[in-house]
Enzyme design. Structure first.
Site, mmCIF file in Angstrom:
data_model
loop_
_atom_site.group_PDB
_atom_site.id
_atom_site.type_symbol
_atom_site.label_atom_id
_atom_site.label_comp_id
_atom_site.label_asym_id
_atom_site.label_seq_id
_atom_site.Cartn_x
_atom_site.Cartn_y
_atom_site.Cartn_z
ATOM 1 N N HIS A 89 0.732 -0.799 -0.233
ATOM 2 C CA HIS A 89 0.432 0.032 -0.081
ATOM 3 C C HIS A 89 1.107 1.224 0.230
ATOM 4 C CE1 HIS A 89 -3.766 -2.692 1.517
ATOM 5 N NE2 HIS A 89 -3.098 -2.516 1.132
ATOM 6 N N CYS A 125 1.292 1.645 -25.061
ATOM 7 C CA CYS A 125 0.518 1.352 -23.435
ATOM 8 C C CYS A 125 0.927 0.958 -22.476
ATOM 9 C CB CYS A 125 -1.505 1.315 -23.684
ATOM 10 S SG CYS A 125 -1.876 -0.312 -23.510
ATOM 11 N N GLU A 183 0.373 -7.733 -27.421
ATOM 12 C CA GLU A 183 1.410 -8.064 -25.626
ATOM 13 C C GLU A 183 1.104 -10.305 -26.073
ATOM 14 O OE1 GLU A 183 -0.945 -7.462 -22.153
ATOM 15 O OE2 GLU A 183 -2.842 -7.739 -22.816
ATOM 16 N N ASP A 213 3.078 -6.704 -20.876
ATOM 17 C CA ASP A 213 3.110 -8.431 -21.277
ATOM 18 C C ASP A 213 4.158 -9.044 -22.326
ATOM 19 O OD1 ASP A 213 1.354 -9.175 -19.400
ATOM 20 O OD2 ASP A 213 -0.370 -8.645 -19.843
HETATM 21 C C1 PEP Z 1 0.809 -3.969 -20.717
HETATM 22 O O1 PEP Z 1 1.092 -5.393 -20.360
HETATM 23 O O2 PEP Z 1 1.867 -3.779 -21.684
HETATM 24 C C2 PEP Z 1 -0.174 -3.238 -19.780
HETATM 25 C C3 PEP Z 1 -0.505 -2.153 -20.780
HETATM 26 O O3 PEP Z 1 -1.064 -3.638 -20.367
HETATM 27 P P1 PEP Z 1 -0.819 -4.463 -17.826
HETATM 28 O O4 PEP Z 1 -0.089 -3.720 -17.461
HETATM 29 O O5 PEP Z 1 -2.507 -3.964 -17.710
HETATM 30 O O6 PEP Z 1 -0.789 -5.953 -18.285
HETATM 31 MG MG MG Z 2 -1.087 -6.553 -20.411
#
Ligand code: PEP
Ligand code: MG
Length: 583
Positions: A198, A514, A443, A467
């Protein structure tokens, strides 16, 4: 004279903090032990019940008094504590111990807490293991009510320079964090905790330098010692020499100046020196994150991690958000972004993101029935989410993003379900954007090697580097023992990123990124050189990335970035990356 020493821990929140240590002692668990008479049993049970009720009320009051601008995590943590406190293992089992063994209330509670927490150390899952601290903190809260002792967290003297105070604690509970939030302090360090604790999450959302998992720091550091926290390196220096102090003061000033300078870029358009416009988007977890995204000038939301609506449930709410609740959350985000696009990702649960309402017992959770695989196996739940997202599209530009896709039939089934959700909404007379764009996260390495399968079916792609790197290099992204192997500059990763971006450009389908790589300023130039034009990241990284973009001339870096992508020697890649940064 005090001598200087250095401690190492897990860096969880960036920046440099310099100040005097303010130690927080944990509430004592060494309570009085005595046996009570049989006729006192019910009175003792009542005493413990009253203390639990009072502790509950305290949590509710803290909830109600949360400042509007509090990080959403704080409320979520209070919920977790309220939930634990309501669990029969805490709220009822100690009462049985009083009845059966005739222990006094404090002893009964501590006995039960010890039995409960004993099992936690052996748990493999880091997140669950860290929940041991929650149970202990809840126990301390009830004990404090029982014994009538409240600990003072912060100095009360008005002239104490709180802005230069470093909080040093064995552990910090969410409730304590709320009190800290009302006072200014410059950093903190704790003996316990990890990336998911946390304290770490709240520190990041408050943007305060922090290092956790320091083992014995709270024993070694004394009240009012001078402390330097390097939140980037995970290093804490106690009683630094004047020379070291000077070095860190300079670094701190440089960092602060850089941040101030960056804030001037909020309204600047993200355009490279040769005039190429770049889209900068924000990653959000709750609709309440939108104002922060807008404040740094995000041009939209590139990733709304909808699973957080499922992971953090308000006090007394159903275990999962239904269609209406989800619709409200999505609509709120769309309205808050005032016409800018909002990309909502469908439920991405599993592995490190577990949901209380869904029991997952996969042998290997990272490779199990997670994300879209789970959604396709639960059509009722998935359709409700799709309807909620579609309904929000009547209030502004919404895009639909699907995580963890590897197979053509998964895309086809998802698209069929979106059509089904649209039909259901037409039948009930709900409005929505019939042409809503649908995209997939890239991913899973197989997706990169089968891009035409995605391109022919979808409107856009978004590279999830977190990922993608995990699966391509076979490294658990949450395991600190293999963290050093998690390298975005591995030649295989560079190939995968470049292939995806190029395939998108060739076929005219937009590709955004992202994952965390998109917010890493050391990689901005390389990504621009590869052809990436849309970046989505945590709002706190957006201005620094924008600055890199403003300083970059695409023509100038073109041949070097091309060269880097075709290199297979890590040392050569490193060398070329240094040259690229210096251009
Ligand atoms: C990723 O896997 O890069 C992603 C943006 O999604 P998350 O981090 O939520 O798995
Ligand atoms: Mg992901």
């Amino acid at each position: 004279m005090a001598y200087s020493f250095t401690l190492h821990g897990i860096p969880v929140s960036r920046g440099i903090a310099i100040g005097r240590a303010h130690l927080i002692a944990p509430a004592a668990m060494d309570v009085q032990h005595y046996l009570i008479e049989q006729e006192q049993v019910e009175a003792e049970v009542q005493r413990l019940e009253n203390a639990i009720t009072t502790a509950h009320k305290e949590l509710e009051n803290l909830w109600a008094d949360l400042p509007k601008d509090s990080p959403v995590e704080l409320g979520a943590f209070l919920d977790v504590h309220a939930m634990i406190l309501s669990d029969p293992l805490i709220s009822e089992a100690p009462l049985d111990i009083i009845r059966k063994r005739r222990y006094n209330a404090e002893w009964a509670l501590v006995t039960q807490l010890e039995e409960l927490t004993e099992h936690f150390d052996g748990i493999d899952d880091a997140y669950l293991r860290e929940r041991k601290a929650d149970i202990q903190q809840i126990g301390e809260r009830v004990l404090k009510v029982l014994t009538g002792t409240a600990r003072t967290l912060l100095p009360t003297s008005a002239d104490h320079d709180r802005t230069h105070m470093i909080v040093v604690a064995h552990d910090i509970s969410p409730a304590d964090m709320i009190q800290f939030r009302e006072h200014t302090f410059s950093g903190f360090l704790t003996d316990l905790g990890g990336q998911n604790s946390h304290a770490a999450i709240v520190a990041r959302s408050l943007d305060i330098p922090a290092v956790v998992g320091m083992s014995h720091a709270s024993d070694l550091i004394e009240q009012d010692d001078w402390v330097v926290i390097d939140g980037d390196a995970g290093v804490v220096i106690v009683d630094p020499s004047p020379l070291v102090l000077d070095y860190y003061r300079n670094r701190q000033t440089t960092l602060l100046k850089a941040r101030k300078k960056l804030s001037k870029l909020k309204k600047a358009a993200a355009i490279t020196q040769d005039g190429t416009p770049i889209t900068l988007l924000a990653n959000i977890e709750f609709p309440e994150d939108c104002p922060t995204a807008l404040d740094v000038g995000a041009q939209g939301v590139g990733l709304f991690r909808s699973e957080f609506l499922f992971m953090s449930r308000p006090l007394g709410a159903p275990k999962m958000p239904g269609e209406e609740e989800q619709f409200e959350a999505y609509r709120k985000a769309v309205v808050a972004m005032r016409g800018r696009p909002v990309t909502i990702r469908t439920l991405d649960i599993g592995a490190d993101k577990q949901i209380e309402a869904i029991e997952q017992n996969a042998l290997n959770p990272a490779l199990g029935l997670r994300a879209i695989r789970y959604c396709l196996s639960e059509p009722k739940l998935f359709l409700a989410q799709l309807r909620a997202i579609l309904r929000a599209s009547a209030f502004g530009k919404v895009k639909l993003l699907v995580p963890m896709i590897a197979h053509a039939f998964e895309i086809d089934q998802t698209l069929a379900m979106i059509e089904q959700a649209k039909t259901q909404l037409r039948n009930t007379g709900h409005k929505f954007d019939a042409d809503i764009e649908v995209g997939a996260m890239i991913e899973i390495p197989a997706a990169v090697l089968a891009l035409p399968m995605f391109i022919s079916r979808l409107d856009f792609l978004s590279i999830g580097t977190n990922d993608l790197i995990q699966y391509a290099l076979a490294i658990d992204r949450g395991d600190h023992e293999v963290a050093h192997l998690y390298n975005p500059l591995h030649p295989a990763i560079l190939q995968m990123l470049s292939m995806t971006i190029r395939a998108g450009a060739k076929s005219g389908i937009p590709v955004s990124m992202c994952g965390e790589v998109a917010g890493n300023t050391k990689l901005t130039r390389l990504l621009l050189g590869m052809g990436l034009r849309e970046f989505s990241m945590h709002p706190s990284q957006l201005l620094a990335v924008k600055q890199e973009i403003l300083n970059c001339d695409l023509q100038q870096i073109a041949s070097r970035t091309k060269r880097i992508v075709n290199l297979y020697e890590p040392s050569a890649i490193e060398h070329e990356m240094e040259q690229l940064q210096a251009m």
